[in-house]
Design a protein around this motif. Structure first.
Motif, PDB file in Angstrom:
ATOM      1  N   PHE A 125     -43.077   1.276 -34.784  1.00  0.00           N
ATOM      2  CA  PHE A 125     -41.968   2.117 -34.349  1.00  0.00           C
ATOM      3  C   PHE A 125     -40.616   1.432 -34.540  1.00  0.00           C
ATOM      4  O   PHE A 125     -39.614   2.086 -34.833  1.00  0.00           O
ATOM      5  CB  PHE A 125     -42.133   2.525 -32.878  1.00  0.00           C
ATOM      6  CG  PHE A 125     -42.880   3.810 -32.694  1.00  0.00           C
ATOM      7  CD1 PHE A 125     -42.317   5.019 -33.083  1.00  0.00           C
ATOM      8  CD2 PHE A 125     -44.156   3.825 -32.146  1.00  0.00           C
ATOM      9  CE1 PHE A 125     -43.005   6.214 -32.927  1.00  0.00           C
ATOM     10  CE2 PHE A 125     -44.847   5.010 -31.985  1.00  0.00           C
ATOM     11  CZ  PHE A 125     -44.273   6.213 -32.374  1.00  0.00           C
ATOM     12  N   LEU A 126     -40.576   0.114 -34.373  1.00  0.00           N
ATOM     13  CA  LEU A 126     -39.302  -0.593 -34.472  1.00  0.00           C
ATOM     14  C   LEU A 126     -38.966  -1.041 -35.889  1.00  0.00           C
ATOM     15  O   LEU A 126     -37.802  -1.018 -36.299  1.00  0.00           O
ATOM     16  CB  LEU A 126     -39.304  -1.803 -33.529  1.00  0.00           C
ATOM     17  CG  LEU A 126     -39.345  -1.484 -32.027  1.00  0.00           C
ATOM     18  CD1 LEU A 126     -39.337  -2.764 -31.210  1.00  0.00           C
ATOM     19  CD2 LEU A 126     -38.170  -0.600 -31.629  1.00  0.00           C
ATOM     20  N   HIS A 127     -39.995  -1.467 -36.643  1.00  0.00           N
ATOM     21  CA  HIS A 127     -39.701  -2.031 -37.963  1.00  0.00           C
ATOM     22  C   HIS A 127     -40.619  -1.528 -39.081  1.00  0.00           C
ATOM     23  O   HIS A 127     -40.466  -1.945 -40.226  1.00  0.00           O
ATOM     24  CB  HIS A 127     -39.799  -3.565 -37.927  1.00  0.00           C
ATOM     25  CG  HIS A 127     -38.800  -4.194 -37.008  1.00  0.00           C
ATOM     26  ND1 HIS A 127     -37.445  -4.187 -37.251  1.00  0.00           N
ATOM     27  CD2 HIS A 127     -38.960  -4.836 -35.819  1.00  0.00           C
ATOM     28  CE1 HIS A 127     -36.808  -4.815 -36.273  1.00  0.00           C
ATOM     29  NE2 HIS A 127     -37.706  -5.199 -35.386  1.00  0.00           N
ATOM     30  N   GLY A 128     -41.557  -0.655 -38.760  1.00  0.00           N
ATOM     31  CA  GLY A 128     -42.540  -0.232 -39.761  1.00  0.00           C
ATOM     32  C   GLY A 128     -42.362   1.201 -40.214  1.00  0.00           C
ATOM     33  O   GLY A 128     -41.268   1.779 -40.150  1.00  0.00           O
ATOM     34  N   ASP A 129     -43.462   1.795 -40.663  1.00  0.00           N
ATOM     35  CA  ASP A 129     -43.447   3.159 -41.210  1.00  0.00           C
ATOM     36  C   ASP A 129     -42.992   4.194 -40.192  1.00  0.00           C
ATOM     37  O   ASP A 129     -42.390   5.205 -40.553  1.00  0.00           O
ATOM     38  CB  ASP A 129     -44.850   3.527 -41.727  1.00  0.00           C
ATOM     39  CG  ASP A 129     -45.208   2.762 -42.988  1.00  0.00           C
ATOM     40  OD1 ASP A 129     -44.281   2.337 -43.704  1.00  0.00           O
ATOM     41  OD2 ASP A 129     -46.409   2.579 -43.257  1.00  0.00           O
TER      42      ASP A 129
END
Length: 389
Positions: free
Chosen positions: A86-90
Motif C-alpha cells: 500500500f505504501l510503496h508497491g502495486d
C-alpha cells in the motif's frame, strides 16, 4: 554432479518450493497418522506445553501453540506485505487494487453461499460457512510456477494480490465470526500495547527488541481477550516502521528474515500438525454429509466461479483490466487454483468445529480432496488448454 546440486539449489530457492514442502508435510502427516506411529503423532499434538509467572498461567497442547502461535507469525508477515504494497508497491496505485479486490470478494461470497445452501436448517454445521472461502497461497503459487513460460508473470502478481485480500478477508472473518467470550481487562492491556507501538512508530524508534516485546504482550492479551490470537500478528505489522531514521529499510528487513522460517518451518509444521486425517475413522456416511459436500463444492466449484465471475464483470464493465499479456482462459486457470484451501481452510475448520472428530475427520478429508482436485485440474488446464486459440 555439480549440475545436479545446482538444480537442487535452484529448486530450494524457488518460490514453488514452499508448496512442495507443504505437499511433503501433508503426505508425511497422513502416513504417520495412519501407520505404526499414529499414537506418538497424537501424543505430540496433545502434549501440554506452557509456562507460569506468579498466578498467570498459559498451558496449551502443542497443536494449539502451532494454530494460535506460529500461525500468528504468518499473519504478521501478511500484514507486513500488505503495508509495504500500500505504501510503496502495486497497491499504491488504486487501479491495481480493483481487480484482485473484487476477485477476492467473489472468492469469499460464492463459496460461502454454496456451503450455506447445502447446510440450511442446521445451525451447528452452518458454523463452517467460512471453511471454503480461504486460499492456500503457497500451494496455489507453487502450481502456477510449475506452468513456467506458459503463463504470463502478470498472473502471478494477480494471484499474489488476490491472496493478500483473501487473507485479510480470513482475518476479518476470524475476528468477527469466530470470537467467543471477551475479556475487558485483556482488551485494556492490548490497547495500552497498541498505543506504545504507535508511539514507537511516530518517533521512528526501530529497535527490534522493543517491537518483539510489545508483540509478545499483545499476542498474549489478544489470546486471553477471546478474539483469535492471529489478529495480534496483523495489528503488530501495521505499526512496524518502513525505515530507520537513517533511511535504511526496516520493515523489509524483518519481512525478508521471516521468509526462511515461514517456508521451511512454520507453514510445513502447520500442515504436518493439521493434515493428519485418520482415514480408518472416516465414515462414508459422513463423507456425503452437508459439511463435506459444502466444503468440497464450495472450494472446488464455488471458489473458482466466484473469483472468475466477479473478475469477468469487473473487466466487462471497465472497472478493471485483464492482467498484462493474459487472456480470459489463463485468468480462469488461475481462478481454479484459488480452490486450494488446504492450510487456511483446515485452520478455519478447527475454529468452526472445535471437536476435531465431530464429523469423523470427513470435513478435513473433504478439504484435502477439494484442494487436490483444484491443484491437479488447475495445472492441467493452465498447461494444456489455457493457451489454445
Amino acid at each position: 554432479m555439480n549440475g545436479v546440486f545446482h538444480k537442487l539449489k535452484t529448486l530450494v530457492l524457488s518460490e514453488a518450493f514452499g508448496g512442495i514442502l507443504l505437499i511433503i508435510s501433508t503426505l508425511l502427516a497422513l502416513l504417520i497418522q495412519n501407520g505404526f506411529f499414529s499414537e506418538h503423532y497424537r501424543s505430540l499434538l496433545n502434549l501440554k506445553v506452557g509456562f507460569s509467572v506468579g498466578e498467570f498461567q498459559l498451558n496449551k497442547p502443542f497443536l494449539l501453540w502451532v494454530n494460535d502461535g506460529l500461525i500468528s507469525i504468518f499473519f504478521f508477515a501478511i500484514g507486513l506485505e500488505l503495508k509495504k504494497e500500500f505504501l510503496h508497491g502495486d497497491f499504491k496505485n488504486p487501479k491495481n487494487i480493483v481487480l484482485p479486490f473484487i476477485a477476492a470478494v467473489g472468492g469469499i461470497l460464492i463459496p460461502a453461499l454454496f456451503f450455506t445452501l447445502v447446510n440450511l436448517g442446521d445451525m451447528y454445521t452452518l458454523k463452517g460457512w467460512a471453511i471454503p472461502t480461504a486460499t492456500d497461497t503457497a500451494f496455489a503459487l507453487a502450481i502456477l510456477m510449475m506452468c513456467g513460460k506458459y503463463i504470463p508473470s502478470s498472473l502471478k502478481i494477480f494471484l499474489l494480490s488476490l491472496a493478500i485480500f483473501d487473507d485479510v478477508g480470513a482475518i476479518l472473518i476470524i475476528a468477527i465470526f469466530y470470537t467467543t467470550k471477551l475479556s475487558i481487562f485483556a482488551f485494556i492491556i492490548a490497547a495500552i500495547v497498541i498505543f506504545i507501538m504507535l508511539m514507537l512508530n511516530i518517533f521512528s524508534i526501530t529497535r527490534k527488541s522493543f517491537y518483539f516485546i510489545c508483540s509478545l504482550i499483545l499476542w498474549i492479551s489478544v489470546l486471553k481477550s477471546g478474539v483469535h490470537a492471529t489478529l495480534a500478528g496483523i495489528i503488530t505489522a501495521f505499526f512496524i516502521p518502513m525505515s530507520t531514521k537513517e533511511g535504511k529499510p526496516f520493515l523489509e528487513d524483518i519481512y525478508e528474515s521471516l521468509k526462511f522460517w515461514l517456508t521451511f518451518v512454520i507453514l510445513p509444521l502447520f500442515a504436518f500438525a493439521n493434515a493428519g486425517v485418520n482415514l480408518s475413522n472416516i465414515d462414508l456416511k459422513a463423507m456425503f454429509s452437508g459439511v463435506s459436500i459444502g466444503i468440497f463444492f464450495g472450494l472446488f466449484i464455488g471458489k473458482q466461479l466466484g473469483v472468475f465471475i466477479f473478475s469477468y464483470f469487473a473487466i466487462k464493465f471497465k472497472l478493471a483490466h485483464l492482467p498484462q499479456g493474459a487472456n480470459l482462459r489463463q485468468l480462469y486457470g488461475v481462478c481454479i487454483l484459488t480452490g486450494i484451501g488446504f492450510t487456511m481452510s483446515l485452520f478455519i475448520d478447527g475454529l468452526a468445529y472445535e471437536v476435531s472428530d465431530i464429523f469423523h475427520y470427513a470435513d478435513n478429508l473433504a478439504i484435502l480432496i477439494a484442494s487436490f482436485c483444484s491443484g491437479i485440474w488447475g495445472f492441467i488446464y493452465l498447461r494444456f488448454f489455457a493457451n489454445r486459440a
